[in-house]
Enzyme design. Structure first.
Site, PDB file in Angstrom:
ATOM      1  CD  GLU A 176      32.325  34.585  -2.218  1.00  0.00           C
ATOM      2  OE1 GLU A 176      31.363  35.203  -2.676  1.00  0.00           O
ATOM      3  OE2 GLU A 176      32.755  33.535  -2.729  1.00  0.00           O
ATOM      4  CD  GLU A 373      31.239  30.073  -0.423  1.00  0.00           C
ATOM      5  OE1 GLU A 373      31.037  30.280  -1.649  1.00  0.00           O
ATOM      6  OE2 GLU A 373      30.898  30.855   0.467  1.00  0.00           O
TER       7      GLU A 373
HETATM    8  P1  P53 Z   1      25.812  31.068  -6.647  1.00  0.00           P
HETATM    9  C1  P53 Z   1      31.119  35.051  -7.494  1.00  0.00           C
HETATM   10  C2  P53 Z   1      32.318  34.367  -7.575  1.00  0.00           C
HETATM   11  C3  P53 Z   1      32.648  33.436  -6.607  1.00  0.00           C
HETATM   12  C4  P53 Z   1      31.776  33.206  -5.551  1.00  0.00           C
HETATM   13  O1  P53 Z   1      27.260  31.239  -5.999  1.00  0.00           O
HETATM   14  C5  P53 Z   1      30.597  33.896  -5.440  1.00  0.00           C
HETATM   15  C6  P53 Z   1      30.271  34.819  -6.420  1.00  0.00           C
HETATM   16  C7  P53 Z   1      28.996  35.546  -6.358  1.00  0.00           C
HETATM   17  O2  P53 Z   1      28.039  35.011  -7.231  1.00  0.00           O
HETATM   18  O3  P53 Z   1      29.730  33.781  -4.371  1.00  0.00           O
HETATM   19  C8  P53 Z   1      29.793  32.680  -3.451  1.00  0.00           C
HETATM   20  O4  P53 Z   1      24.908  30.716  -5.525  1.00  0.00           O
HETATM   21  C9  P53 Z   1      29.011  33.015  -2.173  1.00  0.00           C
HETATM   22  C10 P53 Z   1      27.846  32.111  -1.884  1.00  0.00           C
HETATM   23  C11 P53 Z   1      27.251  31.636  -3.180  1.00  0.00           C
HETATM   24  C12 P53 Z   1      28.303  30.808  -3.908  1.00  0.00           C
HETATM   25  O5  P53 Z   1      29.460  31.580  -4.178  1.00  0.00           O
HETATM   26  O6  P53 Z   1      25.524  32.382  -7.260  1.00  0.00           O
HETATM   27  O7  P53 Z   1      29.834  33.064  -1.017  1.00  0.00           O
HETATM   28  O8  P53 Z   1      26.921  32.757  -1.031  1.00  0.00           O
HETATM   29  O9  P53 Z   1      26.054  30.921  -3.064  1.00  0.00           O
HETATM   30  C13 P53 Z   1      27.807  30.230  -5.209  1.00  0.00           C
HETATM   31  O10 P53 Z   1      25.929  29.956  -7.630  1.00  0.00           O
END
Ligand code: P53
Length: 475
Positions: A176, A373
């Site tokens: 990211e 993801e």
């Molecule tokens: P958590 C923002 C928007 C999209 C993805 O996030 C993001 C973020 C940052 O918050 O991060 C990714 O755990 C990232 C992972 C993370 C996952 O989204 O805050 O690549 O490390 O855990 C989910 O709910």
């Protein structure tokens, strides 16, 4: 429904710092994730000056995958995973980041981990840098403010790519990488680039310089990787949160085009190897002095990625002017989308946005895509009979898989695979919570770090197993 390609890489995704724990075991150095405290929705995680007694650092133990990975991989295999995305913790390999020699115990850990996956025919998909650079690189060099970081990263990448060249085929460079384009938060620039903003500095200028160094480092690694093993598939990793115009007003449309450059800047360079004209104009207009050489430009050109890996969770909306309910953040006038619902953490759920993203990105680059993801963070409840009925999660994933299938069979998108985020419950990146859960597998641990760490199959476990077994036909 036509269905999914024969070798579609169904799987799951995590990142080392969010599940391994063992933060100082077997020679591992402290990483930037090890100095981040727990927060919660609306309460930011704090970044401390080193590891300080008395704070709650949720990543230190995480879910102890470091010692339980065999048990966990067995569960992934039971679900039928074809792939598993994780990252290598840079500071297990180079504890300080600038060491002369790698740490053999760290290298051995990933040898064992990859062997365990391959035993079940699970393809490892590996991120080189997922928010976990050695903390020493922040203290001594100022993170990616410093051009020296390019060489440290390339040395690290070369070490692991040589070591695992017969075990890992799919790689990604920086997770990211575009999160940092939101400079209103301290967390993103710290986790992407190991930078702490200073009083009075131009945050955006700092961010662009660091990002460009990372893009150069990434391109060098792509080229080097192909020399190490020509079969390697090396991708970038983008957070695609598409930004819609609030209305069909021409100014709103233009506002969304401009907003999307915060995403495209990164993947345009990764995929095309050139600094886009809109950004050169932007730097010029703002008087930003971004340093790069002709050799850097040549490196960018020679190291374009093989595929675009990306995360997709939600979409956003911008307006060209202030309207009722708009707020400012990454963009001046962010608006809530009245046509979609949001999670408890405010993430706007939009499955069609995934098809939209797949189409637009594929049309832009004509390179294979990989959804590395996607998922739904929610609080889970254990019923009296011990079961976890996470129908909301099944519903979210199902709707996104339906749109994925349309992108492949109607829009002609080349999609390599799908690895939903947090396939086992892990520490949330954004808030450091344990109770914002994404998994098919429940882990007994709460926000305060209490729990037995016992693993338990949720309802979605059986559901996803069926999805994979029928290659996406039975949702
Ligand atoms: P958590 C923002 C928007 C999209 C993805 O996030 C993001 C973020 C940052 O918050 O991060 C990714 O755990 C990232 C992972 C993370 C996952 O989204 O805050 O690549 O490390 O855990 C989910 O709910």
């Amino acid at each position: 429904m036509v269905g999914f390609p024969k070798d579609f890489l169904w799987g799951g995704a995590v990142a080392a710092h969010q599940l391994e724990g063992g933060w100082n075991k077997d020679g591992k150095g402290a990483s930037i994730a090890d100095v981040m405290t727990a927060g919660r929705h609306g309460v930011p995680r704090q970044i401390t000056d080193g590891v300080v007694e008395g704070y709650n650092y949720p990543n230190h133990e995480a879910i102890d995958f470091y010692s339980r990975y065999k048990e966990d991989i067995k569960l992934f295999a039971e679900m039928g995973f074809k792939s598993f995305r994780t990252s290598i913790a840079w500071s297990r390999i180079f504890p300080n980041g600038d060491d002369d020699q790698p740490n053999e115990a760290g290298l051995q850990f990933y040898d064992d981990l990859f062997d365990e996956l391959l035993k079940y025919d699970i393809e490892p998909v590996i991120t080189l840098s997922h928010f976990e650079m050695p903390y020493h690189l922040v203290k001594k060099y100022g993170g990616f403010r410093n051009r020296k970081l390019i060489d440290f990263f390339v040395t690290y990448a070369e070490t692991v790519m040589k070591r695992y060249k017969h075990k890992v085929k799919y790689w990604m460079t920086f997770n990211e990488i575009n999160n940092q384009s939101d400079t209103t938060h301290d967390l993103h620039i710290f986790t992407n680039s190991g930078i702490l903003f200073q009083e009075g500095e131009n945050r955006e200028e700092t961010m662009y310089q660091a990002a460009l160094y990372e893009l150069i480092a990434s391109a060098k690694v792509v080229k080097l990787g192909h020399e190490i093993n020509p079969d390697f598939q090396i991708g970038c990793m983008m957070a695609y949160v598409p930004i819609y115009p609030y209305s069909c007003h021409p100014e709103d449309m233009m506002e969304s085009v401009i907003a999307m450059r915060n995403r495209w800047f990164f993947s345009d360079i990764h995929a095309r190897g050139e600094i886009p004209s809109y950004i050169k104009k932007y730097w010029e207009r703002n008087g930003y002095d971004i340093e790069y050489t002709e050799a850097d430009e040549a490196a960018l050109k020679e190291g374009t990625v093989d595929y675009i890996g990306f995360s997709y969770y939600m979409s956003g909306v911008v307006s060209s002017r202030k309207i009722e309910g708009s707020r400012s953040g990454e963009f001046k006038h962010l608006v809530r989308n009245p046509h979609v619902q949001a999670s408890e953490w405010g993430w706007q759920i939009d499955p069609v946005g995934l098809r939209y993203t797949l189409s637009v990105v594929y049309e832009r680059y004509q390179k294979p895509l990989f959804i590395v993801e996607n998922g739904f963070g929610a609080r889970d409840v254990i019923e009296a009979d011990g079961s976890i009925q996470d129908d909301y999660r099944i519903q979210y994933l199902k709707q996104h898989i339906v749109e994925m299938e349309k992108a492949i069979n109607i829009d002609g998108v080349e999609l390599l695979g799908y690895t939903p985020w947090g396939c086992i419950d892990i520490v949330s990146f954004g808030t450091g919570e344990m109770e914002k859960r994404y998994g098919f597998i429940y882990v007994d641990k709460d926000n305060n770090g209490h729990g037995s760490l016992e693993r338990k199959r949720k309802k979605s476990f059986e559901w996803y197993k069926q999805v994979i077994a029928t290659n996406g036909k039975e949702l």
